[in-house]
Scaffold this active site. Structure first.
Site, PDB file in Angstrom:
ATOM      1  N   VAL A 259      -2.228 -10.722  20.597  1.00 63.81           N
ATOM      2  CA  VAL A 259      -0.944 -11.212  20.079  1.00 63.81           C
ATOM      3  C   VAL A 259      -0.355 -12.122  21.150  1.00 63.81           C
ATOM      4  CG1 VAL A 259       1.347 -10.563  19.267  1.00 63.81           C
ATOM      5  CG2 VAL A 259      -0.599  -9.062  18.807  1.00 63.81           C
TER       6      VAL A 259
ATOM      7  N   HIS B 110     -24.249  30.435   9.606  1.00 64.98           N
ATOM      8  CA  HIS B 110     -24.634  29.549   8.505  1.00 64.98           C
ATOM      9  C   HIS B 110     -23.891  29.968   7.242  1.00 64.98           C
ATOM     10  CE1 HIS B 110     -27.071  27.027   5.935  1.00 64.98           C
ATOM     11  NE2 HIS B 110     -27.199  28.057   5.115  1.00 64.98           N
TER      12      HIS B 110
ATOM     13  N   ALA C 119      -1.884  16.253  26.325  1.00 63.73           N
ATOM     14  CA  ALA C 119      -0.989  17.405  26.425  1.00 63.73           C
ATOM     15  C   ALA C 119      -1.673  18.576  27.131  1.00 63.73           C
ATOM     16  CB  ALA C 119      -0.550  17.823  25.025  1.00 63.73           C
TER      17      ALA C 119
ATOM     18  N   ASP D  54       1.491  13.455  32.691  1.00 65.16           N
ATOM     19  CA  ASP D  54       1.349  12.010  32.469  1.00 65.16           C
ATOM     20  C   ASP D  54       1.833  11.178  33.651  1.00 65.16           C
ATOM     21  OD1 ASP D  54       0.509  12.691  29.957  1.00 65.16           O
ATOM     22  OD2 ASP D  54       2.070  11.595  28.868  1.00 65.16           O
TER      23      ASP D  54
HETATM   24  P1  NAI Z   1      -4.726   4.172  24.178  1.00 60.39           P
HETATM   25  O1  NAI Z   1      -5.018   3.894  25.596  1.00 60.39           O
HETATM   26  O2  NAI Z   1      -5.400   5.272  23.463  1.00 60.39           O
HETATM   27  O3  NAI Z   1      -5.051   2.842  23.314  1.00 60.39           O
HETATM   28  C1  NAI Z   1      -4.438   1.616  23.559  1.00 60.39           C
HETATM   29  C2  NAI Z   1      -5.271   0.533  22.873  1.00 60.39           C
HETATM   30  O4  NAI Z   1      -4.558  -0.673  22.919  1.00 60.39           O
HETATM   31  C3  NAI Z   1      -6.616   0.288  23.552  1.00 60.39           C
HETATM   32  O5  NAI Z   1      -7.605   0.240  22.577  1.00 60.39           O
HETATM   33  C4  NAI Z   1      -6.403  -1.046  24.239  1.00 60.39           C
HETATM   34  O6  NAI Z   1      -7.581  -1.793  24.374  1.00 60.39           O
HETATM   35  C5  NAI Z   1      -5.424  -1.730  23.297  1.00 60.39           C
HETATM   36  N1  NAI Z   1      -4.587  -2.766  23.880  1.00 60.39           N
HETATM   37  C6  NAI Z   1      -4.002  -2.776  25.101  1.00 60.39           C
HETATM   38  N2  NAI Z   1      -3.262  -3.900  25.255  1.00 60.39           N
HETATM   39  C7  NAI Z   1      -3.364  -4.604  24.100  1.00 60.39           C
HETATM   40  C8  NAI Z   1      -2.814  -5.830  23.637  1.00 60.39           C
HETATM   41  N3  NAI Z   1      -1.988  -6.553  24.398  1.00 60.39           N
HETATM   42  N4  NAI Z   1      -3.143  -6.251  22.388  1.00 60.39           N
HETATM   43  C9  NAI Z   1      -3.982  -5.504  21.608  1.00 60.39           C
HETATM   44  N5  NAI Z   1      -4.522  -4.349  21.998  1.00 60.39           N
HETATM   45  C10 NAI Z   1      -4.220  -3.886  23.229  1.00 60.39           C
HETATM   46  O7  NAI Z   1      -3.139   4.269  24.088  1.00 60.39           O
HETATM   47  P2  NAI Z   1      -2.208   4.816  22.924  1.00 60.39           P
HETATM   48  O8  NAI Z   1      -2.951   4.868  21.636  1.00 60.39           O
HETATM   49  O9  NAI Z   1      -0.963   4.025  23.010  1.00 60.39           O
HETATM   50  O10 NAI Z   1      -1.919   6.304  23.373  1.00 60.39           O
HETATM   51  C11 NAI Z   1      -1.226   6.566  24.609  1.00 60.39           C
HETATM   52  C12 NAI Z   1      -1.677   7.866  25.197  1.00 60.39           C
HETATM   53  O11 NAI Z   1      -1.304   8.947  24.368  1.00 60.39           O
HETATM   54  C13 NAI Z   1      -3.179   7.914  25.379  1.00 60.39           C
HETATM   55  O12 NAI Z   1      -3.467   8.223  26.711  1.00 60.39           O
HETATM   56  C14 NAI Z   1      -3.636   8.997  24.459  1.00 60.39           C
HETATM   57  O13 NAI Z   1      -4.665   9.774  25.043  1.00 60.39           O
HETATM   58  C15 NAI Z   1      -2.385   9.839  24.225  1.00 60.39           C
HETATM   59  N6  NAI Z   1      -2.427  10.376  22.867  1.00 60.39           N
HETATM   60  C16 NAI Z   1      -3.265  11.412  22.588  1.00 60.39           C
HETATM   61  C17 NAI Z   1      -3.385  11.875  21.296  1.00 60.39           C
HETATM   62  C18 NAI Z   1      -4.360  12.950  21.002  1.00 60.39           C
HETATM   63  O14 NAI Z   1      -4.776  13.659  21.905  1.00 60.39           O
HETATM   64  N7  NAI Z   1      -4.778  13.103  19.739  1.00 60.39           N
HETATM   65  C19 NAI Z   1      -2.605  11.312  20.196  1.00 60.39           C
HETATM   66  C20 NAI Z   1      -1.818  10.202  20.592  1.00 60.39           C
HETATM   67  C21 NAI Z   1      -1.730   9.769  21.889  1.00 60.39           C
END
Ligand code: NAI
Length: 463
Positions: free
Chosen positions: A236, A442, A318, A310
């Site tokens: 973007v 199973h 978490a 974090d």
């Molecule tokens: P993330 O690090 O998972 O993903 C961010 C994504 O954005 C990456 O794919 C990256 O390449 C992309 N990106 C970065 N800059 C960009 C740009 N300028 N334009 C387009 N794409 C770009 O971060 P996210 O999803 O924001 O999550 C944050 C944190 O929260 C993570 O560390 C995640 O582990 C945690 N989290 C964990 C969850 C779970 O355990 N299920 C659920 C939600 C979040």
């Protein structure tokens, strides 16, 4: 020296901080916890894991009724969504859990202060209402905040962080999601199931880059079939925010396209939150990304001030924060806790779910190891067929000579519940032979772990 008012003061009542406070109290330490927001629970409980999983569950039921129920001979007629009620259910779940933390604080006699805290001297914290707290030990667990695009600040109406996307008043017609990481694909799934047209713009050449490449690629094709539109290697470059819409200029190779939507969700990662804590004034150092620097025992440059979750380097998960909360409390109490970062699982709650623990294939190859890899596709598993979901697979990665399990990667319904087997296996240094020799009930989905291990050893039974 006179004894301080508290043995431990914890700054932040997210899942890292509140677990640290509870464990400190269990270990007989007089504990205070300072939290700026009224409910206790932080990002995970209030604006993260829990509300997102509540909405993912509700929308998964709806999606199943609309798209899958017929193959089971079930005719679902006049199915509709009451979005306000769905959101209300989510809020009730959050309230129940945050109240639960407050009860746990009472049960453990943890003294709770509402407000922000700032270090004013080595052992002293000044709160926003000017109260002063003195503590022998201080644990900083102030968490993280969403990163905005530099030219597109969050307004939580049109330009959303995950917080805003979890509290929309109505279902948007069109949503652009910047960043196809964990938050991006989970919240894109929620709104796609509700009928929103969702377009994801990802900077890298694949989605969920922290996952094994084979998993990311399959997940992308499954999500595309569900209706998500991906623009990879896309950036973007400009944005224009209008009253009820947003227009983005997106560069993909040599092409620059204009995209317009009702809302944009920016999910490009989170950054440590240390604003106003007065850390550097007390000699506590931050690294170039803003994380508090700590040693292997979570000690900052001031050895009685610790940091966890974090706000320090490592995956922003978490359960990583809560494990660190337990460990830091035990360290303060003079114990020697064990925390194995190799055995921390990572889950994405799409449908099917993704779960992984240990090394990806690329990481294991980079480490120069000779590998034994086995894959079992879910379509070979009877239980997956009964469930009606046969997409996905289980991949095990072992070290060829020793047979030791290095990584387990699952793309399957209920992957989040299956990954525990891999966590224990890695923690206990189990081998592919151990997994293959263990009896798996199973019919269960976990038979795919058994079969993948057999495949890595060269003798699968089910395919
Ligand atoms: P993330 O690090 O998972 O993903 C961010 C994504 O954005 C990456 O794919 C990256 O390449 C992309 N990106 C970065 N800059 C960009 C740009 N300028 N334009 C387009 N794409 C770009 O971060 P996210 O999803 O924001 O999550 C944050 C944190 O929260 C993570 O560390 C995640 O582990 C945690 N989290 C964990 C969850 C779970 O355990 N299920 C659920 C939600 C979040």
């Amino acid at each position: 020296m006179a004894k301080k008012q508290f043995d431990v003061a914890v700054v932040g009542a997210g899942i890292g901080g509140y677990i640290a406070a509870i464990r400190c109290a269990q270990l007989g330490l007089k504990t205070a916890c300072i939290e700026k927001s009224k409910p206790l629970g932080g990002t995970c409980l209030i604006v993260g894991c829990i509300p997102s999983k509540a909405l993912l569950q509700s929308t998964e039921y709806y999606d199943w009724l609309m798209k899958e129920s017929q193959q089971h001979g079930i005719a679902a007629k006049e199915v509709s969504v009451d979005f306000a009620k769905m959101m209300q259910r989510k809020t009730q779940i959050v309230d129940g859990l945050t109240n639960g933390v407050a009860s746990l604080f009472k049960k453990h006699s943890i003294v709770r202060y509402e407000g922000t805290a700032r270090l004013t001297s080595a052992h002293m914290l000044e709160l926003s209402d000017k109260q002063v707290i003195e503590a022998e030990n201080i644990i900083i667990a102030s968490g993280s905040e969403p990163i905005p695009l530099p030219f597109l600040p969050f307004d939580e109406k049109v330009v959303l962080s995950s917080t805003g996307a979890l509290a929309l008043p109505t279902i948007p017609k069109k949503m652009i999601v910047v960043g196809a990481g964990i938050i991006g694909v989970e919240l894109a799934s929620v709104y796609n199931r509700l009928g929103t047209q969702v377009v994801l713009v990802e900077m890298l050449d694949r989605i969920t880059p922290m996952m094994d490449t084979a998993v990311s690629k399959s997940l992308q094709s499954i999500l595309q079939k569900q209706g998500l539109e991906f623009h990879l290697s896309a950036k973007v470059t400009k944005a224009k925010v209008n009253a009820n819409s947003v227009s983005l200029s997106v560069q993909e190779g040599a092409n620059e396209t204009e995209m317009t939507a009702d809302v944009v969700l920016v999910a490009i990662g989170r950054r440590p939150y240390t604003k106003g804590l007065g850390l550097t004034e007390q000699g506590i150092t931050l690294d170039s990304k803003g994380y508090i620097e700590v040693d292997g025992n979570f000690r900052t440059k001031q050895s009685h001030i610790y940091a966890i979750g974090d706000v320090i380097e490592g995956p922003m998960l978490a359960h990583k924060a809560s494990e660190e909360g337990v460990a830091v409390a035990e360290i303060i109490a003079g114990q020697q806790p064990h925390l194995n970062y190799m055995a921390i699982p990572n889950v994405i709650y799409t449908h099917p779910e993704v779960a992984s623990v240990g090394l990806t294939e690329a990481e294991a190859r980079e480490a120069g190891m000779e590998l034994a890899i086995g894959t079992c596709f879910m379509r070979a598993i009877g239980r997956a067929r009964c469930l009606g979901y046969v997409e996905g697979f289980v991949k095990v990665i072992g070290e060829k000579n020793s047979g030791r399990l290095l990584g387990l990667h699952i793309l399957s319904p209920h992957a989040s519940e299956m990954i525990g087997e891999g966590v224990i296996a890695i923690e206990k240094k189990a081998t592919l032979q151990d997994l293959a020799a263990a009896s798996h009930a199973h019919p269960t989905l976990s038979e795919a772990i058994h079969e993948a291990s057999l495949a890595a050893l060269g003798h699968p039974l089910a395919f």
